[in-house]
Design an enzyme around this catalytic site. Structure first.
Site, PDB file in Angstrom:
ATOM      1  N   ASP A  93      -0.084 -36.533  21.444  1.00  0.00           N
ATOM      2  CA  ASP A  93       0.637 -35.402  20.850  1.00  0.00           C
ATOM      3  C   ASP A  93       2.153 -35.580  20.940  1.00  0.00           C
ATOM      4  O   ASP A  93       2.885 -35.190  20.040  1.00  0.00           O
ATOM      5  CB  ASP A  93       0.261 -34.153  21.676  1.00  0.00           C
ATOM      6  CG  ASP A  93      -0.137 -32.967  20.807  1.00  0.00           C
ATOM      7  OD1 ASP A  93      -0.314 -33.152  19.602  1.00  0.00           O
ATOM      8  OD2 ASP A  93      -0.284 -31.869  21.370  1.00  0.00           O
ATOM      9  N   TRP A 151       7.994 -28.290  23.185  1.00  0.00           N
ATOM     10  CA  TRP A 151       7.064 -29.413  23.082  1.00  0.00           C
ATOM     11  C   TRP A 151       7.278 -30.461  24.165  1.00  0.00           C
ATOM     12  O   TRP A 151       6.518 -31.412  24.258  1.00  0.00           O
ATOM     13  CB  TRP A 151       7.203 -30.090  21.708  1.00  0.00           C
ATOM     14  CG  TRP A 151       8.637 -30.264  21.276  1.00  0.00           C
ATOM     15  CD1 TRP A 151       9.328 -29.440  20.437  1.00  0.00           C
ATOM     16  CD2 TRP A 151       9.557 -31.284  21.679  1.00  0.00           C
ATOM     17  NE1 TRP A 151      10.627 -29.873  20.303  1.00  0.00           N
ATOM     18  CE2 TRP A 151      10.800 -31.009  21.052  1.00  0.00           C
ATOM     19  CE3 TRP A 151       9.470 -32.401  22.511  1.00  0.00           C
ATOM     20  CZ2 TRP A 151      11.928 -31.808  21.226  1.00  0.00           C
ATOM     21  CZ3 TRP A 151      10.598 -33.189  22.693  1.00  0.00           C
ATOM     22  CH2 TRP A 151      11.804 -32.890  22.053  1.00  0.00           C
ATOM     23  N   LYS A 175       2.292 -18.892  22.693  1.00  0.00           N
ATOM     24  CA  LYS A 175       2.753 -19.447  21.410  1.00  0.00           C
ATOM     25  C   LYS A 175       3.211 -20.854  21.694  1.00  0.00           C
ATOM     26  O   LYS A 175       4.291 -21.083  22.228  1.00  0.00           O
ATOM     27  CB  LYS A 175       3.896 -18.595  20.862  1.00  0.00           C
ATOM     28  CG  LYS A 175       4.049 -18.582  19.354  1.00  0.00           C
ATOM     29  CD  LYS A 175       4.267 -19.936  18.705  1.00  0.00           C
ATOM     30  CE  LYS A 175       5.684 -20.439  18.791  1.00  0.00           C
ATOM     31  NZ  LYS A 175       5.821 -21.855  18.362  1.00  0.00           N
ATOM     32  N   GLY A 229      15.357 -23.888  23.517  1.00  0.00           N
ATOM     33  CA  GLY A 229      16.787 -24.097  23.329  1.00  0.00           C
ATOM     34  C   GLY A 229      17.595 -22.821  23.538  1.00  0.00           C
ATOM     35  O   GLY A 229      17.073 -21.705  23.407  1.00  0.00           O
ATOM     36  N   GLU A 250      14.295 -19.789  29.973  1.00  0.00           N
ATOM     37  CA  GLU A 250      14.582 -21.104  30.572  1.00  0.00           C
ATOM     38  C   GLU A 250      15.113 -21.969  29.441  1.00  0.00           C
ATOM     39  O   GLU A 250      14.363 -22.328  28.533  1.00  0.00           O
ATOM     40  CB  GLU A 250      13.312 -21.720  31.168  1.00  0.00           C
ATOM     41  CG  GLU A 250      12.677 -20.909  32.289  1.00  0.00           C
ATOM     42  CD  GLU A 250      13.448 -20.959  33.608  1.00  0.00           C
ATOM     43  OE1 GLU A 250      14.494 -21.628  33.671  1.00  0.00           O
ATOM     44  OE2 GLU A 250      12.994 -20.311  34.568  1.00  0.00           O
ATOM     45  N   GLY A 252      18.540 -24.683  27.700  1.00  0.00           N
ATOM     46  CA  GLY A 252      18.972 -26.078  27.654  1.00  0.00           C
ATOM     47  C   GLY A 252      19.899 -26.489  28.790  1.00  0.00           C
ATOM     48  O   GLY A 252      20.250 -25.682  29.658  1.00  0.00           O
ATOM     49  N   CYS A 284      14.865 -30.888  29.831  1.00  0.00           N
ATOM     50  CA  CYS A 284      15.969 -29.930  29.961  1.00  0.00           C
ATOM     51  C   CYS A 284      16.903 -30.336  31.085  1.00  0.00           C
ATOM     52  O   CYS A 284      18.099 -30.114  31.014  1.00  0.00           O
ATOM     53  CB  CYS A 284      15.422 -28.534  30.196  1.00  0.00           C
ATOM     54  SG  CYS A 284      14.326 -28.416  31.615  1.00  0.00           S
ATOM     55  N   GLU A 385      23.708 -30.670  23.956  1.00  0.00           N
ATOM     56  CA  GLU A 385      22.479 -31.283  24.460  1.00  0.00           C
ATOM     57  C   GLU A 385      21.928 -32.215  23.378  1.00  0.00           C
ATOM     58  O   GLU A 385      21.742 -31.804  22.232  1.00  0.00           O
ATOM     59  CB  GLU A 385      21.476 -30.169  24.758  1.00  0.00           C
ATOM     60  CG  GLU A 385      20.246 -30.633  25.470  1.00  0.00           C
ATOM     61  CD  GLU A 385      19.262 -29.491  25.708  1.00  0.00           C
ATOM     62  OE1 GLU A 385      19.122 -28.622  24.830  1.00  0.00           O
ATOM     63  OE2 GLU A 385      18.625 -29.494  26.774  1.00  0.00           O
ATOM     64  N   LYS A 455      24.536 -19.902  33.931  1.00  0.00           N
ATOM     65  CA  LYS A 455      25.310 -19.826  32.686  1.00  0.00           C
ATOM     66  C   LYS A 455      24.370 -19.811  31.476  1.00  0.00           C
ATOM     67  O   LYS A 455      23.350 -19.103  31.492  1.00  0.00           O
ATOM     68  CB  LYS A 455      26.332 -20.973  32.649  1.00  0.00           C
ATOM     69  CG  LYS A 455      27.249 -20.959  33.898  1.00  0.00           C
ATOM     70  CD  LYS A 455      28.516 -21.753  33.701  1.00  0.00           C
ATOM     71  CE  LYS A 455      28.300 -23.225  33.856  1.00  0.00           C
ATOM     72  NZ  LYS A 455      29.558 -24.005  33.867  1.00  0.00           N
ATOM     73  N   GLY A 458      20.020 -20.197  31.218  1.00  0.00           N
ATOM     74  CA  GLY A 458      18.865 -19.326  31.407  1.00  0.00           C
ATOM     75  C   GLY A 458      19.136 -18.000  32.054  1.00  0.00           C
ATOM     76  O   GLY A 458      20.251 -17.682  32.461  1.00  0.00           O
TER      77      GLY A 458
END
Ligand code: NAD
Length: 492
Positions: A93, A151, A175, A229, A250, A252, A284, A385, A455, A458
């Site tokens: 995957d 992912w 989801k 993101g 949570e 980047g 991340c 990022e 910052k 998150g």
């Protein structure tokens, strides 16, 4: 488990999704592995309605903590028993190498088992009273929690949300992302086979803008736990504000990893390589800004480049591969475009900077581990990022200069410090704005240790004993014990 990836799990039923076709593509070859209908809006409504009913059903709601914990423990055991299958599915995957996907499966198993233990031993405080009553805390589930995942580390990041949310007594609508849809369906099967009552977990792979957005705005979703993101996280935070709904975000990172002259050279080189190039940099907490003290800069960077060149790039199911392909060719192209732009603006490519050549790589989403130099920490390439196998190397002089540069970022997710001086390590660990600091190590994780971003990385915390309570609303109870009348009580 034949046909397990042809249908999605909606309120306890496996059925064809109402949304458009999703293709899971093996990024090592470009071949389509699975094609199935993902979730649509009708599935969202059905999953939330079934979740609400299942969460309110006394069969789940009235379970004692140790009884609910037993279900979670069984899920953990089943995940562990299926680790090889999960690893194979996830490698197909996402392209990740098998060692990583197996570790993610084992991490997910550990999360369920740990959460079961935390649930069984969770306590409520009896708080000091200021009158003739007993005061105590109570925590209640929100009802339906939406878990939205990226992912890059599926199964592990999904377990990190699903286990504590279920432990808290909620139903979960998961989801899962378009580029790694299969492993979440496998998780759904495993939970069902482990005896999780129907309706408590729905798995809706599908579009973020449609399915994810509908879940966030759904009036009966009581909490959203999101990993992804920062831009998406911000928009989810705004939608949550309209509903006055709690969210965990949570997000980047652009994490600094710092090498002082007294660092153990071998340990630092290995840690930096692993920190940025494992998962092909799609992490991340990737240590993507490498700060090296100016006195060792040339020598250290030349060793880093030499070792980067020696990394074995190949398909995730080859045990020799250290760096697999990126998740999708579209993502590889995005990474490539960022490097090309940096090059055109003067960045020096010390190694990598292209896809590997050769027949074996022709149809895959490969990109070579890349080290860029000649850039300033204020340049966009050091600020955005990249989420790919790309490190920038930056020299620093004094500690004050280092801390200023490390903190000059919108992100604050992680930091690595490589030094033999424990006092210096302590000073820097305190001065750096990051949710996680590793000293002479990197990318190590324990489910018992809370994880959060500072910052723009998150909001809220996952993992740890308190993780379950983040899926519960707090209630305070005052319980009269003294029989003393209240001021306005009427007297005969
Ligand atoms: P993304 O934000 O594009 O998507 C994440 C998830 O959100 C996907 O399931 C997506 O479909 C969904 N989504 C997209 N738009 C949405 C919307 N409007 N409403 C609701 N859901 C929506 O991120 P990605 O590209 O899948 O993942 C990479 C990002 O995730 C990186 O920035 C990475 O740093 C971050 N990440 C953070 C952590 C962490 O713990 N801090 C861990 C892993 C990944």
């Amino acid at each position: 488990m034949a046909g397990w990836a042809d249908e999605i799990l909606v309120g306890g039923q496996w059925r064809r999704g109402c949304g458009p076709l999703i293709e899971s593509v093996d990024p090592a070859t470009g071949a389509v592995v699975h094609r199935f209908h993902g979730a649509g809006l009708e599935d969202v409504d059905a999953a939330v309605a079934a979740g609400l009913a299942a969460a309110q059903d006394p069969a789940w709601r009235n379970l004692l903590a140790h009884q609910r914990a037993a279900v979670l423990r069984r899920i953990g055991t089943e995940i562990e028993a299926s680790a090889d299958l999960i690893s194979a599915v996830q490698t197909a995957d996402t392209g990740k190498v098998r060692a990583e996907t197996r570790a993610l499966a084992m991490s997910a198993a550990g999360t369920f088992v740990y959460t079961a233990a935390a649930l069984e031993t969770m306590e409520e405080p009896v708080t000091p009273a200021r009158g003739g009553y007993l005061t105590m805390g109570a925590h209640e589930p929100y009802g339906v929690v939406a878990a939205i995942t990226p992912w890059n580390s599926p199964i592990a990041s999904e377990a990190q949300k699903v286990a504590p949310a279920l432990a808290a007594g909620n139903a979960v609508v998961l989801k899962s992302p378009l580029w790694a849809p299969c492993v979440s369906l496998l998780l759904g099967r495993i939970c069902q086979e482990a005896g999780l009552p129907a309706g408590l977990l729905s798995v809706l792979p599908g579009s973020g803008a449609v399915v994810g957005d509908a879940l966030v705005r759904h009036p009966q979703v009581g909490k959203v736990s999101f990993t992804g993101g920062t831009t998406t996280g911000r928009s989810i935070g705004r939608a949550a504000a309209d509903k006055v709904m709690p969210v965990t975000l949570e997000l980047g990172g652009k994490s600094p990893t710092i090498v002082f002259p007294d660092a153990d050279r071998e340990q630092a080189l290995a840690g930096i390589l692993f920190g940025i190039f494992s998962s092909s940099g799609q992490s991340c907490i990737a240590g993507s800004r490498v700060f090296v003290h100016e006195s060792i800069y040339d020598d250290f960077v030349s060793q880093l480049v030499q070792r980067t060149r020696a990394l074995r790039v190949g398909p995730g199911d080859d045990p020799e591969s250290q760096v697999g392909p990126l998740v999708h060719r579209d993502h590889r192209d995005k990474v490539r475009a960022m490097v090309e732009r940096a090059k055109s603006e003067g960045a020096q490519v010390l190694c990598g900077g292209s896809s590997p050549e050769g027949e074996g790589y022709a149809t895959g989403a490969y990109y070579l581990p890349t080290v860029l130099a000649g850039v300033a920490n204020t340049d966009w390439i050091c600020r955005e990022e990249i989420f790919g196998p790309v490190a920038v190397v930056l020299p620093f002089g004094t500690e004050a200069d280092l801390v200023a540069q490390a903190n000059d970022s919108e992100y604050g997710l992680a930091c690595g410090i490589w030094t033999a001086d424990y006092r210096r390590a302590w000073r820097i660990a305190q001065a750096v704005q990051a949710g996680t600091v590793w000293i002479n190590t990197y990318k190590q994780f324990s489910i018992s240790t809370p994880f959060s971003g500072h910052k723009n990385s998150g909001l809220g915390t996952e993992k740890g004993r308190e993780g379950i309570k983040s899926y519960m609303r707090q209630k305070s109870i005052y319980w009269e014990t003294a029989g003393s009348p209240l001021p306005w009580a009427e007297h005969e």
